[in-house]
Scaffold this motif. Structure first.
Motif, PDB file in Angstrom:
ATOM      1  N   GLY A 334       0.810  -1.212   0.000  1.00  0.00           N
ATOM      2  CA  GLY A 334       0.000   0.000   0.000  1.00  0.00           C
ATOM      3  C   GLY A 334       0.841   1.259   0.000  1.00  0.00           C
ATOM      4  O   GLY A 334       0.363   2.337  -0.379  1.00  0.00           O
ATOM      5  N   LEU A 335       2.118   1.140   0.406  1.00  0.00           N
ATOM      6  CA  LEU A 335       2.994   2.301   0.445  1.00  0.00           C
ATOM      7  C   LEU A 335       3.525   2.658  -0.942  1.00  0.00           C
ATOM      8  O   LEU A 335       3.849   3.816  -1.204  1.00  0.00           O
ATOM      9  CB  LEU A 335       4.170   2.036   1.390  1.00  0.00           C
ATOM     10  CG  LEU A 335       5.041   3.233   1.792  1.00  0.00           C
ATOM     11  CD1 LEU A 335       4.233   4.260   2.575  1.00  0.00           C
ATOM     12  CD2 LEU A 335       6.248   2.778   2.607  1.00  0.00           C
ATOM     13  N   THR A 336       3.609   1.684  -1.851  1.00  0.00           N
ATOM     14  CA  THR A 336       4.256   1.918  -3.146  1.00  0.00           C
ATOM     15  C   THR A 336       3.320   1.791  -4.341  1.00  0.00           C
ATOM     16  O   THR A 336       3.690   2.197  -5.447  1.00  0.00           O
ATOM     17  CB  THR A 336       5.410   0.915  -3.343  1.00  0.00           C
ATOM     18  OG1 THR A 336       4.905  -0.422  -3.179  1.00  0.00           O
ATOM     19  CG2 THR A 336       6.511   1.167  -2.338  1.00  0.00           C
ATOM     20  N   GLU A 337       2.126   1.244  -4.158  1.00  0.00           N
ATOM     21  CA  GLU A 337       1.254   1.006  -5.309  1.00  0.00           C
ATOM     22  C   GLU A 337       0.376   2.194  -5.657  1.00  0.00           C
ATOM     23  O   GLU A 337      -0.368   2.156  -6.630  1.00  0.00           O
ATOM     24  CB  GLU A 337       0.376  -0.231  -5.062  1.00  0.00           C
ATOM     25  CG  GLU A 337       1.161  -1.521  -5.177  1.00  0.00           C
ATOM     26  CD  GLU A 337       0.264  -2.726  -5.297  1.00  0.00           C
ATOM     27  OE1 GLU A 337      -0.956  -2.593  -5.058  1.00  0.00           O
ATOM     28  OE2 GLU A 337       0.770  -3.798  -5.623  1.00  0.00           O
ATOM     29  N   GLY A 338       0.435   3.263  -4.866  1.00  0.00           N
ATOM     30  CA  GLY A 338      -0.297   4.475  -5.227  1.00  0.00           C
ATOM     31  C   GLY A 338       0.330   5.150  -6.432  1.00  0.00           C
ATOM     32  O   GLY A 338       1.445   4.835  -6.858  1.00  0.00           O
ATOM     33  N   LEU A 371       6.712  10.339   5.398  1.00  0.00           N
ATOM     34  CA  LEU A 371       6.790   9.499   4.199  1.00  0.00           C
ATOM     35  C   LEU A 371       5.392   9.044   3.774  1.00  0.00           C
ATOM     36  O   LEU A 371       5.042   9.106   2.593  1.00  0.00           O
ATOM     37  CB  LEU A 371       7.692   8.298   4.473  1.00  0.00           C
ATOM     38  CG  LEU A 371       7.881   7.333   3.305  1.00  0.00           C
ATOM     39  CD1 LEU A 371       8.525   8.041   2.118  1.00  0.00           C
ATOM     40  CD2 LEU A 371       8.732   6.134   3.750  1.00  0.00           C
ATOM     41  N   ILE A 372       4.594   8.589   4.732  1.00  0.00           N
ATOM     42  CA  ILE A 372       3.227   8.163   4.420  1.00  0.00           C
ATOM     43  C   ILE A 372       2.416   9.337   3.890  1.00  0.00           C
ATOM     44  O   ILE A 372       1.667   9.205   2.907  1.00  0.00           O
ATOM     45  CB  ILE A 372       2.564   7.549   5.664  1.00  0.00           C
ATOM     46  CG1 ILE A 372       3.255   6.229   6.044  1.00  0.00           C
ATOM     47  CG2 ILE A 372       1.077   7.307   5.427  1.00  0.00           C
ATOM     48  CD1 ILE A 372       2.771   5.641   7.353  1.00  0.00           C
ATOM     49  N   GLU A 373       2.575  10.493   4.517  1.00  0.00           N
ATOM     50  CA  GLU A 373       1.843  11.679   4.081  1.00  0.00           C
ATOM     51  C   GLU A 373       2.201  12.045   2.645  1.00  0.00           C
ATOM     52  O   GLU A 373       1.322  12.378   1.834  1.00  0.00           O
ATOM     53  CB  GLU A 373       2.156  12.845   5.019  1.00  0.00           C
ATOM     54  CG  GLU A 373       1.469  14.147   4.644  1.00  0.00           C
ATOM     55  CD  GLU A 373       1.882  15.297   5.553  1.00  0.00           C
ATOM     56  OE1 GLU A 373       1.618  16.451   5.176  1.00  0.00           O
ATOM     57  OE2 GLU A 373       2.465  15.030   6.609  1.00  0.00           O
ATOM     58  N   GLU A 374       3.486  11.965   2.298  1.00  0.00           N
ATOM     59  CA  GLU A 374       3.927  12.311   0.950  1.00  0.00           C
ATOM     60  C   GLU A 374       3.372  11.330  -0.081  1.00  0.00           C
ATOM     61  O   GLU A 374       2.929  11.732  -1.164  1.00  0.00           O
ATOM     62  CB  GLU A 374       5.460  12.334   0.882  1.00  0.00           C
ATOM     63  CG  GLU A 374       6.107  13.465   1.655  1.00  0.00           C
ATOM     64  CD  GLU A 374       5.850  14.818   1.018  1.00  0.00           C
ATOM     65  OE1 GLU A 374       5.650  14.879  -0.213  1.00  0.00           O
ATOM     66  OE2 GLU A 374       5.840  15.826   1.756  1.00  0.00           O
ATOM     67  N   THR A 375       3.389  10.044   0.230  1.00  0.00           N
ATOM     68  CA  THR A 375       2.864   9.054  -0.728  1.00  0.00           C
ATOM     69  C   THR A 375       1.368   9.237  -0.930  1.00  0.00           C
ATOM     70  O   THR A 375       0.869   9.113  -2.061  1.00  0.00           O
ATOM     71  CB  THR A 375       3.147   7.622  -0.255  1.00  0.00           C
ATOM     72  OG1 THR A 375       2.516   7.382   1.012  1.00  0.00           O
ATOM     73  CG2 THR A 375       4.641   7.382  -0.120  1.00  0.00           C
ATOM     74  N   LEU A 387      -2.033  -0.058   4.218  1.00  0.00           N
ATOM     75  CA  LEU A 387      -0.578  -0.049   4.297  1.00  0.00           C
ATOM     76  C   LEU A 387      -0.143  -0.228   5.746  1.00  0.00           C
ATOM     77  O   LEU A 387      -0.782   0.258   6.674  1.00  0.00           O
ATOM     78  CB  LEU A 387       0.024   1.224   3.700  1.00  0.00           C
ATOM     79  CG  LEU A 387      -0.180   2.579   4.378  1.00  0.00           C
ATOM     80  CD1 LEU A 387       0.905   2.828   5.416  1.00  0.00           C
ATOM     81  CD2 LEU A 387      -0.175   3.686   3.346  1.00  0.00           C
ATOM     82  N   ALA A 388       0.926  -0.979   5.894  1.00  0.00           N
ATOM     83  CA  ALA A 388       1.539  -1.193   7.197  1.00  0.00           C
ATOM     84  C   ALA A 388       3.025  -0.917   7.056  1.00  0.00           C
ATOM     85  O   ALA A 388       3.646  -1.321   6.064  1.00  0.00           O
ATOM     86  CB  ALA A 388       1.302  -2.625   7.681  1.00  0.00           C
TER      87      ALA A 388
END
Length: 397
Positions: A334-338, A371-375, A387-388
């Protein structure tokens, strides 16, 4: 079948336009109701249908605020008519129209789910005005209360699932700093099947897992909780490596039932004394290693996801030498598939590494949050997945 009639009283009015469906097979009674509505001063759109079957089509096609229902229709009568209408439009106000001789019909109608009832021949404009407005208000209030109750129950279930999917790390003597984050996909009521955990074994080694059950919703979340608890119990019982993954796969198969669910995961054992990390990848991607110089993706051997081909999985070990100070980040896709900003391609690992290079220095928790906010900002809600993130920091970078 009467064509829709629209009436708006002269002069400005702050009142809303009531969308009213009259289900009445007697043409004279229908005309009387329409004339009374004109006298109420209400702003309304009136549609008349003569049978429940025709009303069904109208309710499926249009939003209705209030239903005026005759209890004696050609295809249904009595409280069965109310039950049928409530099933078709559970959140719409229902006002029953009864005959003069039906002394008990009104009470029975209210008991069956109608908001109110009116006796034909005894209805005046003022009474109809008050009855329609009150019935619609009461129906909307009930719907709001029901939605609030559903939201509260969803929040409670989310909290229970999150406690299972994102537990407190079990540490005793370890000096490693553990940062964990779990976010369900946007606009979804329930958490998904991503899970993570960290425990310190009796051997002094730090064991971690990040996993992702296929699918979304309560079934995937429940299976994720089950696998996370099983992993913790098995690790504390002395199981590690391929043997641990084999047992987790057996548990997954037993718990998933007839559903074709599978799970990917990364197992990590951190040995600070030996300055090594041992990885096992079961259909999951590699962690990131952060040093004083940069952050990079590790290279590790891959094994099969759990539940894809039971009893045929192999999971080779990869031993990674570690610097005296650094961080390991394990995460779900979930962190990279956006999406990567306005472009159509996914962010991917390279895009994630670029984000990390551009982030200002910060403590581990703030760094993960940023990092999560930016993605999520780049994705702009176009891709929805859980995402975890699990980050382990040691030494002084």
């Amino acid at each position: 079948m009467t064509a829709p009639a629209t009436h708006t009283p002269a002069g400005p009015s702050p009142d809303l336009v009531y969308r009213i469906l009259l289900i009445e097979d007697d043409e004279a009674d229908a005309l009387l109701v329409e004339e009374l509505l004109h006298d109420t001063g209400l702003r309304f759109d009136l549609t008349t249908r003569t049978t429940l079957a025709r009303a069904r089509t109208e309710l499926a096609a249009s939003a209705i605020d209030c239903i005026l229902l005759d209890l004696h229709l050609p295809d249904v009568s009595g409280t069965k008519a109310i039950a049928a209408v409530r099933e078709l439009a559970p959140h719409t106000a229902v006002i029953v129209l009864t005959g003069l001789s039906e002394t008990q019909a009104g009470a029975e109608a209210m008991a069956a789910g109608a908001q109110d009832y009116l006796v034909k021949g005894k209805v005046e404009a003022d009474l109809l005005h008050r009855t329609v407005r009150y019935a619609v208000y009461r129906s909307q209030t009930e719907r709001t209360a029901a939605d609030a109750q559903k939201a509260r129950l969803r929040a409670e279930e989310n909290a229970r699932l999150e406690r299972g999917l994102l537990p407190q790390p079990m540490l005793s003597t370890s000096t490693v700093t553990v940062t964990t984050r779990y976010l369900p996909s946007a606009e979804r009521a329930l958490l998904g099947g991503d899970f993570l955990d960290v425990v310190e074994g009796d051997d002094g080694l730090l064991h971690a897992v990040v996993g992702d059950v296929s699918g979304h919703g309560p079934d995937a979340a429940a299976l994720g909780v089950c696998l996370r608890i099983a992993w913790r119990s098995l690790v504390l019982g002395g199981h590690h490596g391929p043997g641990l993954l084999h047992l987790m796969e057996r548990i997954l198969i037993a718990e998933r039932g007839p559903q074709p669910l599978f799970a990917t995961c990364t197992l990590l054992t951190l040995d600070q004394n030996a300055a090594t990390a041992t990885l096992y990848l079961a259909g999951h991607h590699e962690p990131l290693l952060t040093t004083a110089e940069a952050t990079r993706e590790l290279t590790a051997a891959h094994g099969m996801a759990l539940g894809i081909a039971p009893e045929h999985g192999t999971w080779p070990a990869t031993v990674i030498p570690l610097p005296a100070a650094g961080a390991l980040t394990l995460y779900t896709d979930g962190l990279t598939e956006g999406h990567n900003g306005p472009r159509t391609e996914r962010l991917g690992v390279e895009g994630l590494l670029t984000l990390i290079r551009n982030l200002p220095a910060a403590d581990p928790a703030s760094h993960v949050d940023r990092l999560i906010e930016e993605t999520q900002t780049l994705n702009a809600g176009r891709h929805s997945d859980d995402l975890a993130v699990l980050r382990l920091d040691w030494g002084d970078k």
